[in-house]
Design an enzyme around this catalytic site. Sequence first.
Site, PDB file in Angstrom:
ATOM      1  N   GLN A  11       0.803  -1.179  -0.183  1.00 30.52           N
ATOM      2  CA  GLN A  11      -0.055  -0.185   0.079  1.00 30.52           C
ATOM      3  C   GLN A  11       0.816   1.420  -0.037  1.00 30.52           C
ATOM      4  OE1 GLN A  11      -3.895  -0.040   2.137  1.00 30.52           O
ATOM      5  NE2 GLN A  11      -2.674  -1.780   3.421  1.00 30.52           N
ATOM      6  N   SER A  93       4.404  -6.332   2.686  1.00 30.02           N
ATOM      7  CA  SER A  93       3.064  -6.359   3.238  1.00 30.02           C
ATOM      8  C   SER A  93       1.979  -7.062   2.217  1.00 30.02           C
ATOM      9  CB  SER A  93       2.607  -5.026   3.708  1.00 30.02           C
ATOM     10  OG  SER A  93       1.445  -4.886   4.456  1.00 30.02           O
ATOM     11  N   LEU A  94       1.030  -6.164   1.829  1.00 35.30           N
ATOM     12  CA  LEU A  94       0.151  -6.496   0.776  1.00 35.30           C
ATOM     13  C   LEU A  94       0.784  -7.448  -0.424  1.00 35.30           C
ATOM     14  CD1 LEU A  94      -2.516  -6.707  -0.940  1.00 35.30           C
ATOM     15  CD2 LEU A  94      -1.547  -4.392  -1.913  1.00 35.30           C
ATOM     16  N   ARG A 118      -9.033  -9.107   3.985  1.00 37.67           N
ATOM     17  CA  ARG A 118      -7.907  -8.489   4.921  1.00 37.67           C
ATOM     18  C   ARG A 118      -8.210  -7.165   5.079  1.00 37.67           C
ATOM     19  NH1 ARG A 118      -2.662  -6.686   3.647  1.00 37.67           N
ATOM     20  NH2 ARG A 118      -1.062  -7.627   5.147  1.00 37.67           N
ATOM     21  N   HIS A 202       0.448  -4.136  11.078  1.00 31.15           N
ATOM     22  CA  HIS A 202       1.628  -4.940  11.608  1.00 31.15           C
ATOM     23  C   HIS A 202       2.130  -4.463  12.927  1.00 31.15           C
ATOM     24  CE1 HIS A 202       2.007  -5.905   7.280  1.00 31.15           C
ATOM     25  NE2 HIS A 202       2.061  -4.997   6.864  1.00 31.15           N
ATOM     26  N   GLN A 251       1.609 -12.122  10.114  1.00 31.52           N
ATOM     27  CA  GLN A 251       2.017 -10.903   9.541  1.00 31.52           C
ATOM     28  C   GLN A 251       1.145  -9.581   9.809  1.00 31.52           C
ATOM     29  OE1 GLN A 251       0.713  -8.876   6.192  1.00 31.52           O
ATOM     30  NE2 GLN A 251       2.407  -9.662   4.827  1.00 31.52           N
TER      31      GLN A 251
END
Length: 312
Positions: A11, A93-94, A118, A202, A251
């Site tokens: 993101q 991340s994503l 998510r 996170h 995560q």
Amino acid sequence: MDQWVFLFPGQGSQRVGMVQDFLNHYPQQTQEFFNIAQEKIGVDLLKLSQEGPEEELNLTYNTQPALLTLSALIYQIMSSKISFTPVAVAGHSLGEYSALVAAGSINFSDAVFLVRKRGEIMQNAVPAGNGTMVAVIGLPDQQLKPLIEELSHNGKIEIANYNSSEQVVFSLEKTLVPSVMENAKSRGAKKIIELRVSAPFHSSFMREAAHEFQTILSQISIAQPQVRFLSNVTADYLNDPEKIRELLNQQMVSPVKWKDIMDRLYQDGYRRFVEIGPGNVLSKLFKREYGQVETRSIQSASVLNEWMKEAS
């Protein structure tokens, strides 16, 4: 064939108009991919990615599937044109989900469904305006712990991303932002930026979200990756499907160890990196960390076509 590692952004890399060049050069494949996404999640991501409004595209439950769809599309176009497999994949991340699609571990339609869910769960985890994320650049390592200890007396603050030797990102209560700005600067930070995110990811802020997401993850089929895949949580290679499932869930509440991932890839002898998707955040981080590596960022069809000629 040269060994290339593929990196997939998270993101922050999204922008209105990011699909236009691929729509111009590869209309059929682009429409097909975004149609699958729309059928799966009930949102016209192509229209949203092309026309905005930006505020809507930036909502995490829209950002995540939009970025994943574009990254997966670019990878699929590449795979259909040249006989090429990366030696390893990693995502921030994503981007970890995009990397798993590229590695053949999660199929695209399942991945789109997963990241939409998510995003919804993460968005709802913390009331709007209660939490945020702040990037701190140039703060000496030895100052991280004392800064957190000092500010923790007034609210929750945790490290969310170890992005490079120069940059960390904190997840924190919104009320702590002025204190972080002041405290980090006094400890030697060169730059402090509040990120445009809708929640503090996170971190333990996401504990209930992770519990909810675990149920959704358990319903998705995950296969052994066909290429080397690095986990955000461990910065190590993973090939066991159940361990991948476990760490995808973990995560959400664990820091992204991107600095360790870059170190691991470099130590393993890899020197060529391609960022698949909009933006060039990951390729720039890698180049700053290791000046001698070769990096590319494939944000447009023209750059993709040029790179495919070179790589084939």
